[in-house]
Write an enzyme that holds these catalytic residues in place. Structure first.
Site, mmCIF file in Angstrom:
data_model
loop_
_atom_site.group_PDB
_atom_site.id
_atom_site.type_symbol
_atom_site.label_atom_id
_atom_site.label_comp_id
_atom_site.label_asym_id
_atom_site.label_seq_id
_atom_site.Cartn_x
_atom_site.Cartn_y
_atom_site.Cartn_z
ATOM 1 N N ASP A 4 3.014 4.992 -5.442
ATOM 2 C CA ASP A 4 2.266 6.233 -5.211
ATOM 3 C C ASP A 4 3.106 7.438 -5.625
ATOM 4 O OD1 ASP A 4 0.801 8.353 -4.371
ATOM 5 O OD2 ASP A 4 0.499 7.642 -2.318
ATOM 6 N N GLU B 134 -1.492 6.053 -8.966
ATOM 7 C CA GLU B 134 -2.448 7.040 -8.418
ATOM 8 C C GLU B 134 -2.315 8.375 -9.117
ATOM 9 O OE1 GLU B 134 -2.941 7.268 -4.162
ATOM 10 O OE2 GLU B 134 -3.831 9.247 -4.251
ATOM 11 N N HIS C 253 -7.902 9.899 3.972
ATOM 12 C CA HIS C 253 -7.403 8.928 4.940
ATOM 13 C C HIS C 253 -7.748 9.339 6.375
ATOM 14 C CE1 HIS C 253 -4.630 7.939 1.498
ATOM 15 N NE2 HIS C 253 -5.029 6.747 1.859
ATOM 16 N N ASP D 298 0.853 -1.196 0.000
ATOM 17 C CA ASP D 298 0.000 0.000 0.000
ATOM 18 C C ASP D 298 0.891 1.249 0.000
ATOM 19 O OD1 ASP D 298 -2.416 1.409 0.220
ATOM 20 O OD2 ASP D 298 -2.368 1.385 2.416
ATOM 21 N N ASP E 253 -8.636 0.846 6.357
ATOM 22 C CA ASP E 253 -7.714 0.678 7.474
ATOM 23 C C ASP E 253 -8.333 1.250 8.750
ATOM 24 O OD1 ASP E 253 -5.619 0.365 9.178
ATOM 25 O OD2 ASP E 253 -4.177 1.537 8.054
ATOM 26 N N SER F 113 -12.946 4.270 4.585
ATOM 27 C CA SER F 113 -13.587 3.761 5.803
ATOM 28 C C SER F 113 -14.878 4.527 6.081
ATOM 29 C CB SER F 113 -12.644 3.902 7.009
ATOM 30 O OG SER F 113 -11.697 2.848 7.015
HETATM 31 P P1 13P Z 1 -8.980 4.744 5.623
HETATM 32 O O1 13P Z 1 -8.147 5.613 6.485
HETATM 33 O O2 13P Z 1 -10.237 5.456 5.200
HETATM 34 O O3 13P Z 1 -9.277 3.418 6.213
HETATM 35 O O4 13P Z 1 -8.169 4.470 4.249
HETATM 36 C C1 13P Z 1 -7.182 3.466 4.189
HETATM 37 C C2 13P Z 1 -6.377 3.523 2.947
HETATM 38 O O5 13P Z 1 -6.681 4.202 1.984
HETATM 39 C C3 13P Z 1 -5.180 2.689 2.896
HETATM 40 O O6 13P Z 1 -4.442 2.908 1.738
HETATM 41 O O1 G3H Z 2 -3.194 4.946 3.741
HETATM 42 C C1 G3H Z 2 -2.683 4.736 4.828
HETATM 43 C C2 G3H Z 2 -2.997 3.520 5.601
HETATM 44 O O2 G3H Z 2 -4.042 3.756 6.512
HETATM 45 C C3 G3H Z 2 -1.759 3.003 6.284
HETATM 46 O O3 G3H Z 2 -1.423 3.786 7.376
HETATM 47 O O4 G3H Z 2 1.026 4.186 7.100
HETATM 48 O O5 G3H Z 2 -0.065 4.393 9.351
HETATM 49 O O6 G3H Z 2 0.245 2.147 8.270
HETATM 50 P P1 G3H Z 2 0.027 3.621 8.079
HETATM 51 ZN ZN ZN Z 3 -4.526 4.927 0.997
#
Ligand code: 13P
Ligand code: G3H
Ligand code: ZN
Length: 309
Positions: A104, A134, A178, A82, A256, A214
């Protein structure tokens, strides 16, 4: 069945008008909580690892936990990077067994984004790994970077980006963000379905990805707050909007924050109700059950991918 890439999953999802859930994983309880839900509903799934999650849990642990889930469930599961921030990170993940990566380059200029994405695609495709690119920038917090100046995807750029890079899917910015605080208090949640429609018209049959998707369900926010949390203003993307996006070109919906919230709700409730407990299996076990329950709801209410494994 070994780990799969996203090619077949997205083809079926596009044709069937549903989306695959892409859930972020950091530890064993999260991997098990998600895949238990998918097993119960016979749903395909993408388990994704951010750069910071990979630093926290370490590549080998995550890889082996996810392949254990494949062995145990027999489901089609893709292991995805990700928000890959560099060619080197994507290469490490591909060499280390991931079946899908995101590069990204959304913060770069259009030309630089194309150049970087193309380089990753060439390396990945030679190894049967699919790539997500993206265009456009989401607001919110990701990998500890707080993006304030979000910009919607310009639909006029998508054909050139996809043709010149060869990416397999494209993340676009249509108003999601996010984190757990996606809209200001009193602000009406809105997504730019006009942009999604135009992207879809310009790229017929091409899988689109929604990050920051989310829903931040009130029942979990209330549980967290009832047991000592302070997340009063948390607000997410309404489920009906996500369902509509999944019925259009959106084939991958990233989640997430909903997992974090559910796990925190389960653990806070358990510890508040059982002040003498100090065995992590007791409270992490409840956290895992909360994850299963939020993922089942996501599959049935938003994604529409139950029975599609
Ligand atoms: P959320 O913060 O809305 O769960 O998005 C997660 C995400 O896009 C991870 O790449
Ligand atoms: O897009 C971001 C995801 O929620 C991952 O978050 O980098 O804190 O693991 P993180
Ligand atoms: Zn994301």
């Amino acid at each position: 069945m070994p780990l799969v890439n996203t090619k077949e999953m997205f083809k079926k999802a596009y044709e069937g008008g549903y989306a695959i859930g892409a859930f972020n994983v950091n530890n064993m309880e999260i991997v098990q909580g998600i895949t238990d839900a998918c097993k119960q509903l016979n749903a395909p799934v993408i388990l994704q690892v951010s750069g910071s999650a990979r630093k926290y849990a370490r590549h080998n642990y995550l890889y082996h936990m996810v392949t254990a889930a494949v062995e145990e469930t027999g489901l089609p599961i893709a292991l995805h990077l990700d928000h890959g921030a560099s060619f080197e990170l994507c290469k490490d993940c591909i060499d280390g067994g991931f079946t899908s990566v995101m590069i990204d380059g959304s913060h770069l200029s259009f030309e630089e984004n194309i150049e970087l994405t193309k380089k990753v695609v060439e390396y990945a495709h030679a190894r049967n790994v699919t790539v997500e690119g993206e265009l456009g920038q989401l607001a919110g917090i990701e990998d500890e970077v707080n993006v304030e100046n979000a910009s919607y995807t310009d639909p006029k750029q998508v054909e050139e980006f996809v043709t010149r890079t060869g990416v397999d899917s494209l993340a676009i910015a249509i108003g999601t963000s996010h984190g757990a605080f996606k809209f200001k208090p009193g602000q009406k949640p809105q997504l730019r379905f006009d942009i999604l429609q135009e992207v879809m018209d310009r790229l017929p049959g091409f899988p689109i990805v929604l990050h920051g998707a989310s829903s931040v369900l009130p029942e979990y926010v209330e549980t967290v707050n009832r047991f000592g949390g302070q997340m009063a203003d948390a607000i997410g993307i309404p489920e009906d909007m996500l369902r509509k996006a999944a019925s259009m070109a959106v084939c991958k919906i990233n989640v997430d924050s909903d997992l974090r919230l559910a796990m925190t709700a389960g653990i806070r409730k358990h510890l508040a109700e059982n002040p003498t407990h100090f065995d992590p299996r007791q409270y992490l076990g409840d956290g895992r059950e909360y994850i299963t329950s939020v993922v089942k709801n996501k599959i049935e209410t938003v994604l529409g991918c139950a029975g599609k494994a």
